[in-house]
Design an enzyme around this catalytic site. Structure first.
Site, PDB file in Angstrom:
ATOM      1  N   ASP A 121       0.829  -1.204   0.000  1.00 40.56           N
ATOM      2  CA  ASP A 121       0.000   0.000   0.000  1.00 40.56           C
ATOM      3  C   ASP A 121       0.870   1.263   0.000  1.00 40.56           C
ATOM      4  O   ASP A 121       2.017   1.232   0.453  1.00 40.56           O
ATOM      5  CB  ASP A 121      -0.903  -0.023   1.248  1.00 40.56           C
ATOM      6  CG  ASP A 121      -2.068   0.942   1.135  1.00 40.56           C
ATOM      7  OD1 ASP A 121      -2.340   1.423   0.011  1.00 40.56           O
ATOM      8  OD2 ASP A 121      -2.709   1.220   2.167  1.00 40.56           O
ATOM      9  N   HIS A 177       2.860   3.585  -8.785  1.00 38.94           N
ATOM     10  CA  HIS A 177       2.740   2.158  -9.117  1.00 38.94           C
ATOM     11  C   HIS A 177       3.977   1.681  -9.884  1.00 38.94           C
ATOM     12  O   HIS A 177       4.489   0.593  -9.640  1.00 38.94           O
ATOM     13  CB  HIS A 177       1.479   1.898  -9.948  1.00 38.94           C
ATOM     14  CG  HIS A 177       0.201   2.209  -9.214  1.00 38.94           C
ATOM     15  ND1 HIS A 177      -0.023   1.813  -7.920  1.00 38.94           N
ATOM     16  CD2 HIS A 177      -0.929   2.883  -9.599  1.00 38.94           C
ATOM     17  CE1 HIS A 177      -1.235   2.207  -7.542  1.00 38.94           C
ATOM     18  NE2 HIS A 177      -1.796   2.871  -8.541  1.00 38.94           N
ATOM     19  N   LEU A 232      11.133 -20.820  -4.177  1.00 40.63           N
ATOM     20  CA  LEU A 232      10.120 -19.897  -3.643  1.00 40.63           C
ATOM     21  C   LEU A 232       8.819 -19.997  -4.437  1.00 40.63           C
ATOM     22  O   LEU A 232       8.851 -20.018  -5.667  1.00 40.63           O
ATOM     23  CB  LEU A 232      10.656 -18.454  -3.743  1.00 40.63           C
ATOM     24  CG  LEU A 232       9.692 -17.337  -3.372  1.00 40.63           C
ATOM     25  CD1 LEU A 232       9.486 -17.285  -1.857  1.00 40.63           C
ATOM     26  CD2 LEU A 232      10.208 -15.982  -3.865  1.00 40.63           C
TER      27      LEU A 232
END
Ligand code: FPP
Length: 247
Positions: A20, A37, A131
């Site tokens: 955020d 962004h 991962l």
């Protein structure tokens, strides 16, 4: 360096992050939200690489929620372009670095060219066992639970499942995170202390960590620092025996 202080025996297996603050970060610099962004993509790249290096088993990133369609058409289109750009530019690296990519969420409202790319990336990395990178895209926790109930209902109606036998474990097989360990730790950047419909089922016993750092400024150094702090936390999972960090 905090990274050197992490006790790998106490490392959480699954860390989920609500990324955020891109908009506020951009505003503080007198720039448009989309610039925030774009800068957030760099933090995504660094975090994924850092998570693999640290030895996490799963990392989940909240990229786009079921509610994010309510943003302006320009912002939604810019975000979709960034997701495509990330998948294109990181495709080979993710395959070669043994990262398994899984998309959480409902792909139906997403444009077909993007969904095709998502599926290609999932297929190309499905045999990787390093991962696991979950990217939550058009994801909502309530929506995921409803979709799981629908799938279960279909199986029940065809005799493949029996409502009487439903358990926490058997229900989890219908979730987007099927087969995965639930998150040990949820991190949210940019100061707000709320869940925003993220992994509502999976976070029943997760530890929560809120940082004021806005997402574009988030670093592997801060992630490592948070993991060191997580090492110190005792967890009881509703019992009265203190267990440290992961189970
Ligand atoms: C929330 O910040 C952030 C988002 C809704 C988008 C997250 C997307 C990225 C970090 C881009 C790249 C992602 C991937 C997986 C390649 P906000 O804009 O709501 O921040 P604000 O609360 O300050 O307005």
């Amino acid at each position: 360096m905090y990274k050197d202080e992490i006790d790998t025996d106490k490392l959480p297996q699954h860390v989920a992050i609500t990324m955020d603050g891109n908009g506020r970060w951009a505003k503080s610099k007198g720039k448009f939200r989309v610039f925030g962004h774009q800068s957030g993509v760099k933090a995504v790249r660094d975090t994924v690489e850092g998570a693999a290096e640290i030895g996490l088993k799963y990392i989940t990133l909240y990229a786009f929620s079921t509610e994010n369609w309510n943003r302006t058409a320009h912002e939604v289109a810019s975000l979709m372009k960034l997701f495509r750009g990330y998948m294109q530019s990181k495709f080979l690296q993710l395959v070669e670095n043994n990262v398994k990519v899984i998309f959480l969420g409902d792909p139906n409202p997403i444009r077909k060219v993007i969904v095709d790319q998502m599926q290609k990336l999932e297929q190309a990395t499905e045999k990787n066992d390093g991962l696991t990178l979950n990217i939550a895209l058009n994801y909502g926790g309530r929506d995921e639970i409803l979709r799981a109930v629908q799938k279960f209902g279909m199986d029940a109606s065809t005799g493949k499942a029996n409502p009487k036998d439903l358990t926490v474990e058997s229900f989890e097989k219908y979730l987007d995170t099927k087969g995965q360990k639930n998150p040990d730790l949820i991190i949210r950047t940019a100061g707000q202390q709320r869940l925003s419909n993220f992994l509502l089922w999976q976070i029943a016993y997760s530890e929560l960590y809120f940082t004021k750092t806005t997402w574009p400024d988030f670093s592997v150094e801060e992630l490592s620092q948070i993991l060191v702090e997580f090492d110190q936390r005792g967890r009881t999972f509703g019992g009265n025996t203190l267990r440290y960090s992961r189970i």
